[in-house]
Every structure is written in C-alpha cells, then in structure tokens.
Design a protein around this motif. Structure first.
Motif, PDB file in Angstrom:
ATOM      1  N   VAL A  46      -0.138   9.684  12.555  1.00  0.00           N
ATOM      2  CA  VAL A  46      -0.138   8.310  12.066  1.00  0.00           C
ATOM      3  C   VAL A  46      -1.433   7.657  12.523  1.00  0.00           C
ATOM      4  CG1 VAL A  46       1.076   6.106  12.029  1.00  0.00           C
ATOM      5  CG2 VAL A  46       2.374   8.238  12.260  1.00  0.00           C
ATOM      6  N   THR A  47      -2.298   7.325  11.584  1.00  0.00           N
ATOM      7  CA  THR A  47      -3.622   6.846  11.957  1.00  0.00           C
ATOM      8  C   THR A  47      -3.965   5.502  11.322  1.00  0.00           C
ATOM      9  OG1 THR A  47      -6.004   7.358  11.946  1.00  0.00           O
ATOM     10  CG2 THR A  47      -4.700   8.172  10.089  1.00  0.00           C
ATOM     11  N   GLY A  48      -4.606   4.680  12.127  1.00  0.00           N
ATOM     12  CA  GLY A  48      -5.214   3.471  11.600  1.00  0.00           C
ATOM     13  C   GLY A  48      -6.516   3.818  10.900  1.00  0.00           C
ATOM     14  N   PRO A  49      -7.290   2.810  10.485  1.00  0.00           N
ATOM     15  CA  PRO A  49      -8.548   3.057   9.756  1.00  0.00           C
ATOM     16  C   PRO A  49      -9.655   3.575  10.676  1.00  0.00           C
ATOM     17  CG  PRO A  49      -8.183   0.713  10.045  1.00  0.00           C
ATOM     18  CD  PRO A  49      -6.958   1.372  10.563  1.00  0.00           C
ATOM     19  N   ALA A  50      -9.526   4.839  11.089  1.00  0.00           N
ATOM     20  CA  ALA A  50     -10.453   5.449  12.038  1.00  0.00           C
ATOM     21  C   ALA A  50     -11.646   6.083  11.327  1.00  0.00           C
ATOM     22  CB  ALA A  50      -9.722   6.504  12.863  1.00  0.00           C
ATOM     23  N   ARG A  51     -12.756   6.224  12.062  1.00  0.00           N
ATOM     24  CA  ARG A  51     -13.941   6.893  11.529  1.00  0.00           C
ATOM     25  C   ARG A  51     -13.790   8.408  11.558  1.00  0.00           C
ATOM     26  NH1 ARG A  51     -16.265   3.576  15.342  1.00  0.00           N
ATOM     27  NH2 ARG A  51     -17.083   5.349  16.498  1.00  0.00           N
ATOM     28  N   ALA A  52     -13.018   8.928  12.486  1.00  0.00           N
ATOM     29  CA  ALA A  52     -12.900  10.374  12.659  1.00  0.00           C
ATOM     30  C   ALA A  52     -12.228  11.023  11.459  1.00  0.00           C
ATOM     31  CB  ALA A  52     -12.104  10.676  13.929  1.00  0.00           C
ATOM     32  N   ALA A  53     -12.605  12.272  11.212  1.00  0.00           N
ATOM     33  CA  ALA A  53     -11.964  13.042  10.146  1.00  0.00           C
ATOM     34  C   ALA A  53     -10.495  13.245  10.464  1.00  0.00           C
ATOM     35  CB  ALA A  53     -12.671  14.386   9.992  1.00  0.00           C
ATOM     36  N   ARG A  54      -9.697  13.379   9.441  1.00  0.00           N
ATOM     37  CA  ARG A  54      -8.274  13.603   9.646  1.00  0.00           C
ATOM     38  C   ARG A  54      -8.019  15.077   9.964  1.00  0.00           C
ATOM     39  NH1 ARG A  54      -9.538   8.931   9.773  1.00  0.00           N
ATOM     40  NH2 ARG A  54      -8.634   7.291   8.452  1.00  0.00           N
ATOM     41  N   PRO A  55      -7.072  15.368  10.846  1.00  0.00           N
ATOM     42  CA  PRO A  55      -6.800  16.762  11.195  1.00  0.00           C
ATOM     43  C   PRO A  55      -6.190  17.524  10.024  1.00  0.00           C
ATOM     44  CG  PRO A  55      -5.148  15.311  12.159  1.00  0.00           C
ATOM     45  CD  PRO A  55      -6.198  14.426  11.558  1.00  0.00           C
ATOM     46  N   VAL A  56      -6.481  18.810   9.982  1.00  0.00           N
ATOM     47  CA  VAL A  56      -5.955  19.680   8.936  1.00  0.00           C
ATOM     48  C   VAL A  56      -4.630  20.275   9.401  1.00  0.00           C
ATOM     49  CG1 VAL A  56      -6.406  21.770   7.606  1.00  0.00           C
ATOM     50  CG2 VAL A  56      -8.274  20.187   8.113  1.00  0.00           C
ATOM     51  N   GLY A  57      -3.697  20.429   8.481  1.00  0.00           N
ATOM     52  CA  GLY A  57      -2.435  21.058   8.810  1.00  0.00           C
ATOM     53  C   GLY A  57      -1.375  20.104   9.306  1.00  0.00           C
ATOM     54  N   CYS A  58      -1.644  18.796   9.243  1.00  0.00           N
ATOM     55  CA  CYS A  58      -0.693  17.781   9.681  1.00  0.00           C
ATOM     56  C   CYS A  58      -0.164  17.001   8.481  1.00  0.00           C
ATOM     57  CB  CYS A  58      -1.363  16.777  10.626  1.00  0.00           C
ATOM     58  SG  CYS A  58      -2.056  17.472  12.119  1.00  0.00           S
ATOM     59  N   THR A  59       0.949  16.311   8.695  1.00  0.00           N
ATOM     60  CA  THR A  59       1.368  15.278   7.756  1.00  0.00           C
ATOM     61  C   THR A  59       0.663  13.997   8.174  1.00  0.00           C
ATOM     62  OG1 THR A  59       3.539  16.280   7.415  1.00  0.00           O
ATOM     63  CG2 THR A  59       3.316  13.951   6.864  1.00  0.00           C
ATOM     64  N   VAL A  60      -0.274  13.537   7.363  1.00  0.00           N
ATOM     65  CA  VAL A  60      -1.099  12.378   7.713  1.00  0.00           C
ATOM     66  C   VAL A  60      -0.526  11.126   7.058  1.00  0.00           C
ATOM     67  CG1 VAL A  60      -3.400  11.346   7.598  1.00  0.00           C
ATOM     68  CG2 VAL A  60      -3.147  13.821   7.961  1.00  0.00           C
ATOM     69  N   VAL A  61      -0.288  10.109   7.877  1.00  0.00           N
ATOM     70  CA  VAL A  61       0.208   8.825   7.389  1.00  0.00           C
ATOM     71  C   VAL A  61      -0.843   7.771   7.718  1.00  0.00           C
ATOM     72  CG1 VAL A  61       2.068   7.129   7.466  1.00  0.00           C
ATOM     73  CG2 VAL A  61       2.580   9.556   7.836  1.00  0.00           C
ATOM     74  N   GLU A  62      -1.445   7.188   6.689  1.00  0.00           N
ATOM     75  CA  GLU A  62      -2.485   6.172   6.867  1.00  0.00           C
ATOM     76  C   GLU A  62      -1.852   4.784   6.945  1.00  0.00           C
ATOM     77  OE1 GLU A  62      -5.796   6.736   7.021  1.00  0.00           O
ATOM     78  OE2 GLU A  62      -6.014   8.802   6.267  1.00  0.00           O
ATOM     79  N   VAL A  63      -2.225   4.020   7.977  1.00  0.00           N
ATOM     80  CA  VAL A  63      -1.751   2.647   8.120  1.00  0.00           C
ATOM     81  C   VAL A  63      -2.937   1.757   8.454  1.00  0.00           C
ATOM     82  CG1 VAL A  63       0.531   3.399   8.900  1.00  0.00           C
ATOM     83  CG2 VAL A  63      -1.235   2.873  10.588  1.00  0.00           C
ATOM     84  N   GLU A  64      -2.704   0.472   8.451  1.00  0.00           N
ATOM     85  CA  GLU A  64      -3.763  -0.468   8.818  1.00  0.00           C
ATOM     86  C   GLU A  64      -3.367  -1.316  10.022  1.00  0.00           C
ATOM     87  OE1 GLU A  64      -6.526  -4.050   6.877  1.00  0.00           O
ATOM     88  OE2 GLU A  64      -4.993  -3.036   5.671  1.00  0.00           O
ATOM     89  N   THR A  65      -2.181  -1.875  10.021  1.00  0.00           N
ATOM     90  CA  THR A  65      -1.783  -2.821  11.058  1.00  0.00           C
ATOM     91  C   THR A  65      -0.817  -2.184  12.061  1.00  0.00           C
ATOM     92  OG1 THR A  65       0.158  -3.639   9.882  1.00  0.00           O
ATOM     93  CG2 THR A  65      -1.969  -4.657   9.346  1.00  0.00           C
ATOM     94  N   ASP A  71       6.337   1.042  11.934  1.00  0.00           N
ATOM     95  CA  ASP A  71       7.255   1.490  10.879  1.00  0.00           C
ATOM     96  C   ASP A  71       7.078   2.983  10.598  1.00  0.00           C
ATOM     97  OD1 ASP A  71       8.230  -1.076  10.674  1.00  0.00           O
ATOM     98  OD2 ASP A  71       7.053  -1.581   8.892  1.00  0.00           O
ATOM     99  N   ALA A  72       5.818   3.440  10.586  1.00  0.00           N
ATOM    100  CA  ALA A  72       5.540   4.852  10.289  1.00  0.00           C
ATOM    101  C   ALA A  72       6.054   5.763  11.399  1.00  0.00           C
ATOM    102  CB  ALA A  72       4.041   5.056  10.083  1.00  0.00           C
ATOM    103  N   VAL A  73       5.880   5.340  12.649  1.00  0.00           N
ATOM    104  CA  VAL A  73       6.374   6.136  13.776  1.00  0.00           C
ATOM    105  C   VAL A  73       7.900   6.218  13.738  1.00  0.00           C
ATOM    106  CG1 VAL A  73       6.614   6.195  16.285  1.00  0.00           C
ATOM    107  CG2 VAL A  73       4.389   5.719  15.255  1.00  0.00           C
ATOM    108  N   THR A  74       8.544   5.094  13.500  1.00  0.00           N
ATOM    109  CA  THR A  74      10.003   5.074  13.437  1.00  0.00           C
ATOM    110  C   THR A  74      10.512   5.971  12.318  1.00  0.00           C
ATOM    111  OG1 THR A  74      10.037   2.821  14.316  1.00  0.00           O
ATOM    112  CG2 THR A  74      12.018   3.586  13.193  1.00  0.00           C
ATOM    113  N   ALA A  75       9.827   5.940  11.180  1.00  0.00           N
ATOM    114  CA  ALA A  75      10.239   6.759  10.034  1.00  0.00           C
ATOM    115  C   ALA A  75      10.059   8.248  10.304  1.00  0.00           C
ATOM    116  CB  ALA A  75       9.443   6.357   8.795  1.00  0.00           C
ATOM    117  N   ALA A  76       9.119   8.593  11.207  1.00  0.00           N
ATOM    118  CA  ALA A  76       8.840  10.003  11.496  1.00  0.00           C
ATOM    119  C   ALA A  76       9.837  10.615  12.476  1.00  0.00           C
ATOM    120  CB  ALA A  76       7.431  10.152  12.046  1.00  0.00           C
ATOM    121  N   LEU A  77      10.602   9.799  13.162  1.00  0.00           N
ATOM    122  CA  LEU A  77      11.605  10.322  14.089  1.00  0.00           C
ATOM    123  C   LEU A  77      12.688  11.075  13.320  1.00  0.00           C
ATOM    124  CD1 LEU A  77      11.975   7.225  16.447  1.00  0.00           C
ATOM    125  CD2 LEU A  77      10.872   9.400  17.014  1.00  0.00           C
TER     126      LEU A  77
END
Length: 398
Positions: free
Chosen positions: A232-251, A257-263
């Motif tokens: 679960v990542t905010g608007p970061a400069r770093a590349a996103r990791p490969v092989g993960c389920t990536v959830v983009e958020v801003e606030t 909400d994204a962390v809770t949904a991932a449980l």
C-alpha cells in the motif's frame, strides 16, 4: 530447500553472465538440478565447458541440433523444468520475450514454455531507462513473468544506476519464492510505503520528503522469501516492487482503508511516512493571497493512527506488527516510547536529520527496537536493510 526441483537456466549475452556460474553452484548446493542454455552472445562471456562443469549437465546452445530436434528437443526442454530462469536477461532477450520472437534456442524455449519464468535483468542504465525497455518489461509483467532486480550500482561500462544484475543469492531467494519453498511461503504481509499527500486546496497539499525507497526494498525482499505481499503506497518516487499486489493511495484515510481491506495478514509493516495532520475541510477553490500579505489560517485536524489501530486490534491482529520511526534527536528514547505508545511489536528507527542524507537517499542506518531492547545496525544500503529485516521477520513468524 530446492531438492528435486529442476531449473532451466538461460544465460544471455552480457558481462553479468559470469554471475551465472556462481548462481549454478548456489542452486545445486540447495538440491536443484540445473539445465543450462547458453545463447550465442552468452558464449562470448562464459564458455560451454565452464557452464557444463558447474551444472554437471550438458549445455544446450543450438536450435538446429539434429539429434535433439528429432525429438522436438526445444519443446521438451521448455516443459520439463519447474522454473525457467533467465540470468542475465539482456535488453535484447527481454525484447524478444515481449514481442514473441523465436529466432534462436533461448527465445524459442521461452515462447514454447508453459512453465513459470523468472528474469534477472542486466544492462546499461540508459538501456534500462529507455522507453522501449519500459514497454517491454510492462508487457512481460502483464504476461506473468516474474522479476528479480535489477540492482543499482557501478557498472562495467563505468556508469552508475539501475541495471546491475541481482546477486546470485538474491536470485536463489527469488527462485525459492517462485517455487513456494521460501521461509515465508504461504504468509501474507502488508507493507505501507511512501508519503501521503493531504490536500489543502486543488493545487496544494501537506506532504513530507519520503521517497518510498525503503518500503519498496522491503516488499521486494519479502517477496523473495516467498511472502504474498500487499503493498500500500502513497505517491512515492520509488519504483513499485514486482510480484506484489500494489494498492495506490494518496491520503492517510485512504491508506487506512486499504490496510484494513487487506486484512487478515500474518504481519503488517508500516514503513510509510504518514502525514500527522490534514485539513479539517478541503477548500474547493485555490486559496488566494490576502490583502496585506497576511498568511491564510489552516484549520488542521489529526489523521488516523494506522499503526496504533492495527496493533490494538482485539480480533484479527497480525502476528507481527512493525512500525517505523523517523527521528531527528534522541532516536532510541523517542522510538522506544513510540513502541509502547502504539502497542506494536517492533519499531525500526532512524535519524533523518538533513545532514545524514537518509531521508530520500540510497542508504540507511537503523535501530531495531523490540521488547529485548535496542539493536543498532550499521550504515548500509536500503536494499541490505530490507533483506536483513525480512530475514528477521521470517524468523519471528516461524
């Protein structure tokens, strides 16, 4: 950990091919059988004799071998392995894979296989950053191809940047993860990363200097150990990791909400630098300068404490909850107090004063705070911090 597994290793034509020799040795030490395929360009860097001696098997080089192809050898080679590994995966090999070319033994094997494929890219930094390579790796990822690396560092050509092939032991870890034999196989880990952006008005926001590099490195290290990672990542400069389920958020609220949904999860690692405050109410129009130059009054409210909320769950709490603490003074004292206040199991603390260069940099020096006390780690790359922390997480989860 790889007993009885067969790896089809395709060695491409790049200076990093020399690492493939050590990779073969490391794979065989762990019980894997390695069938090597050497491209014509690869033979310019390592010889069939040296590869065969280490693999203990014949090296395949030619698509038009009459003996092999009488039995449709390229089809059999592509399907008897448990995993196909391409190391080094050159820009040319990746382009062939992405476009479905089959003009030599390696590319034909890759097109004919229904076996999972893992690639370890290796190329000049400008080649890696080129738009064509970006398109090709996006296509390969969409096709289900897994990646390990590339790493960032000095290159044989004298340049510096991303493009170095992953080290042999990193590739071995990635092989184990792909085959479900890593120490975290079957485990689900949530990793948060990057900053959050809290809107002030349509053009301004509250943020911080987090690049997200440490979170990306940690997620990648966990994947290599076999974990299923929700990133679960905010608007970061770093590349996103490969092989993960990536959830983009801003606030911060979106991240919560994204962390809770991932449980549920076995572990939750909170590496994100979440903004402490947000606007009580975001304005729908750009805030204008006031007469006389008086600054506007910002009505702020506290953001949700995601770490404390997850650590305090009475039902469904992850077995291991890890927070991060970026401090500018009294690092150990503040981090120890934060661990007690948040109710988490570990805190990974670091000194982010501007003179350290850690916030947004490539290196990190952390102190791991647990119930046993504080453990100082030396300055190392964020990738090495991630690998060391991932190993500790794997041991803690058993």
């Amino acid at each position: 950990m790889l007993n009885g597994r067969r790896i089809l290793l395709i060695i491409g034509g790049g200076i990093a091919a020399y690492k493939a020799l050590d990779l073969i040795r490391r794979l065989r030490e762990r019980g894997a059988a390695v069938t090597p395929v050497l491209t014509r360009a690869g033979q310019e860097f390592v010889t069939p004799l040296s590869v065969s001696a280490l693999a203990g098997e014949r090296v395949y080089t030619d698509l038009f071998d009459l003996t092999d192809e009488a039995d449709m050898g390229h089809i059999q080679l592509s399907r008897v392995a448990d995993l196909v590994v391409v190391a080094p995966a050159t820009a040319d090999l990746m382009a062939k894979m992405a476009q479905g070319h089959a003009d030599d033994l390696a590319s034909t094997l890759l097109l004919a296989t229904d076996t999972p494929v893992l690639v370890a890219p290796a190329m000049n930094v400008r080649m890696w950053d080129h738009a064509a390579t970006a398109r090709n790796r996006a296509q390969l990822a969409a096709d289900g191809v897994a990646f390990v690396g590339p790493n960032e560092g000095d290159m044989a050509c004298g340049e510096y940047g991303p493009g170095r092939m992953a080290e042999p032991m990193e590739i071995v870890e990635a092989v184990g993860a792909q085959l479900g034999t890593g120490p975290l196989a079957g485990r689900h880990v949530i990793v948060t990363s990057g900053p959050t952006h809290e809107p002030i008005d349509p053009v301004r926001y509250l943020a911080n200097r987090s690049s997200g590099a440490q979170g990306t490195a940690l997620a990648q290290a966990l994947v290599r150990l076999g974990a299923r990672v929700t990133f679960v990542t905010g608007p970061a400069r770093a590349a996103r990791p490969v092989g993960c389920t990536v959830v983009e958020v801003e606030t911060a609220i979106q991240m919560q909400d994204a962390v809770t949904a991932a449980l549920p999860a076995d572990a939750a690692i909170f590496a994100a630098a979440v903004a402490d405050w947000r606007m009580q109410a975001e304005t729908g129009s750009k805030i204008k300068k006031q007469a006389g130059g008086a600054p506007p009054s910002l009505d702020l409210t506290e953001n949700p404490d995601i770490l404390k909320g997850i650590a305090g769950l009475e039902s469904g709490r992850p077995q291991l909850v890890v927070g991060f603490a970026a401090e500018t003074d009294d690092v150990v004292a503040h981090a120890t107090a934060k661990r007690a206040r948040k109710g988490c199991d570990w805190i990974v603390a670091n000194d982010v004063r501007p003179e350290t260069g850690i916030m947004g940099g490539t290196d990190n020096a952390v102190t791991l705070i647990t119930e046993d006390g504080a453990e100082d780690w030396p300055l190392m790359s964020k990738r090495d911090v991630a690998r060391r922390l991932a190993d500790r997480i794997a041991k803690a989860l058993g």
